[in-house]
Design a protein around this motif. Structure first.
Motif, short mmCIF file in Angstrom:
data_model
loop_
_atom_site.label_atom_id
_atom_site.label_comp_id
_atom_site.label_asym_id
_atom_site.label_seq_id
_atom_site.Cartn_x
_atom_site.Cartn_y
_atom_site.Cartn_z
N VAL A 155 50.09 43.50 45.14
CA VAL A 155 48.99 43.52 44.16
C VAL A 155 48.39 42.13 44.01
O VAL A 155 47.16 41.96 43.96
CB VAL A 155 49.49 44.04 42.79
CG1 VAL A 155 48.45 43.80 41.71
CG2 VAL A 155 49.81 45.53 42.88
N MET A 156 49.24 41.10 43.95
CA MET A 156 48.76 39.73 43.83
C MET A 156 47.96 39.32 45.07
O MET A 156 46.92 38.66 44.97
CB MET A 156 49.94 38.78 43.62
CG MET A 156 50.64 38.96 42.28
SD MET A 156 52.17 38.01 42.14
CE MET A 156 51.54 36.34 42.19
N CYS A 157 48.42 39.74 46.22
CA CYS A 157 47.71 39.44 47.47
C CYS A 157 46.35 40.13 47.48
O CYS A 157 45.34 39.53 47.86
CB CYS A 157 48.55 39.89 48.66
SG CYS A 157 47.81 39.54 50.27
N ALA A 158 46.33 41.40 47.05
CA ALA A 158 45.06 42.14 46.99
C ALA A 158 44.08 41.49 46.03
O ALA A 158 42.88 41.40 46.30
CB ALA A 158 45.34 43.59 46.57
N ALA A 159 44.59 41.03 44.87
CA ALA A 159 43.72 40.37 43.89
C ALA A 159 43.12 39.09 44.46
O ALA A 159 41.93 38.78 44.24
CB ALA A 159 44.51 40.06 42.62
N ALA A 160 43.92 38.32 45.21
CA ALA A 160 43.42 37.09 45.82
C ALA A 160 42.34 37.40 46.86
O ALA A 160 41.30 36.73 46.91
CB ALA A 160 44.56 36.32 46.46
N VAL B 285 36.27 37.96 48.78
CA VAL B 285 35.11 38.77 49.18
C VAL B 285 33.86 38.28 48.47
O VAL B 285 32.80 38.10 49.07
CB VAL B 285 35.36 40.26 48.86
CG1 VAL B 285 34.08 41.06 49.04
CG2 VAL B 285 36.45 40.82 49.75
N GLY B 286 33.99 38.05 47.17
CA GLY B 286 32.84 37.57 46.40
C GLY B 286 32.40 36.18 46.81
O GLY B 286 31.21 35.89 46.92
N LEU C 12 36.65 40.77 35.67
CA LEU C 12 36.47 42.08 35.04
C LEU C 12 37.00 43.21 35.90
O LEU C 12 37.72 44.08 35.43
CB LEU C 12 34.99 42.31 34.73
CG LEU C 12 34.44 41.70 33.45
CD1 LEU C 12 32.93 41.92 33.36
CD2 LEU C 12 35.12 42.29 32.23
N THR C 13 36.62 43.19 37.18
CA THR C 13 36.97 44.33 38.03
C THR C 13 38.43 44.32 38.48
O THR C 13 38.93 45.32 38.99
CB THR C 13 36.06 44.38 39.28
OG1 THR C 13 36.08 43.11 39.95
CG2 THR C 13 34.63 44.71 38.88
N VAL C 14 39.13 43.18 38.28
CA VAL C 14 40.57 43.14 38.54
C VAL C 14 41.36 43.48 37.28
O VAL C 14 42.35 44.22 37.33
CB VAL C 14 41.00 41.76 39.08
CG1 VAL C 14 42.51 41.63 39.08
CG2 VAL C 14 40.48 41.56 40.50
N CYS C 15 40.92 42.95 36.14
CA CYS C 15 41.70 43.10 34.90
C CYS C 15 41.35 44.35 34.09
O CYS C 15 42.20 44.84 33.35
CB CYS C 15 41.49 41.86 34.02
SG CYS C 15 42.05 40.33 34.78
#
Length: 211
Positions: free
Chosen positions: A18-23, A28-29, A110-113
């Motif tokens: 999950v942490m890797c995906a969030a990073a 991407v942005g 926002l889109t992660v949390c």
């Protein structure tokens, strides 16, 4: 004891992923904002570019690892893949548009949390059980943190852009929750690699049939 420790390692592995995906979500942005203005392309094209590469690549990975051997066609499976693909399309378009309107930092935050908060509210609604004080406190703190961050980081922006950007971020978060719920249901019968591979390919085929 071995079974308990195995479960603990599984949870830790899940948190690491999950942490890797969030990073990667944030990168991407950042990359989309690095494109020079003279070469700027529509926001939805960024999402399409991701899926046109990711879908076939993950399908190839699923074939190599043998993840497609147990695939069985079913009505529920087809509807699940379609829901995943449509939710993914909505999420991609809203996410990249929000990058333009809100900037990378606030959009990613926002889109992660927000999706976990939405998912908890959704789960509590489905369960129908009384909400414990601990859960209520956690939801209150997370919601307050989100509102405080948005209020501080958007104080100097254009009101119309901020309103539209926040609305799209909310829509992206809701679509992400639908996408993950569909993926969780599908992963019971299908390989975790095969689920996003086929769904992203469906997204690419249905929404960009001529590209």
């Amino acid at each position: 004891m071995p079974e308990t420790s195995s479960l603990g390692r599984g949870h830790l592995s899940g948190l690491a992923l999950v942490m890797c995906a969030a990073a990667l979500w944030a990168t991407v942005g950042v990359v989309s904002r690095l494109v020079p203005p003279e070469f700027a392309i529509p926001d939805e094209v960024y999402g399409f570019a991701r899926t046109i590469v990711a879908g076939p690549a993950m399908l190839l990975m699923a074939l190599v690892t043998g993840s497609t051997r147990k695939v069985k066609a079913s009505v529920s499976g087809s509807s699940g893949f379609l829901l995943f693909g449509i939710s993914c399309a909505i999420f991609q378009v809203c996410l990249f548009r929000s990058f333009t309107l809100l900037g990378v930092t606030i959009t990613v935050f926002l889109t992660v949390c927000l999706p976990p908060v939405v998912a908890v509210f959704w789960s509590l609604r489905k369960i129908g059980e009384p909400i414990s004080r601990q859960v209520l406190l956690a939801l209150a703190i997370s919601t307050t943190g989100l509102l405080a961050f948005v209020n501080i980081d958007t104080a100097s922006g254009h009101p119309l852009d901020l309103t539209l950007g926040l609305a799209l971020s909310l829509l992206a978060s809701a679509a992400f929750v639908l996408m993950t719920n569909a993926a969780r249901s599908l992963s019971v019968d299908y390989s975790p690699i095969f689920v996003p591979a086929l769904a992203w390919s469906l997204y690419r085929w249905f929404l960009h049939p001529r590209q």
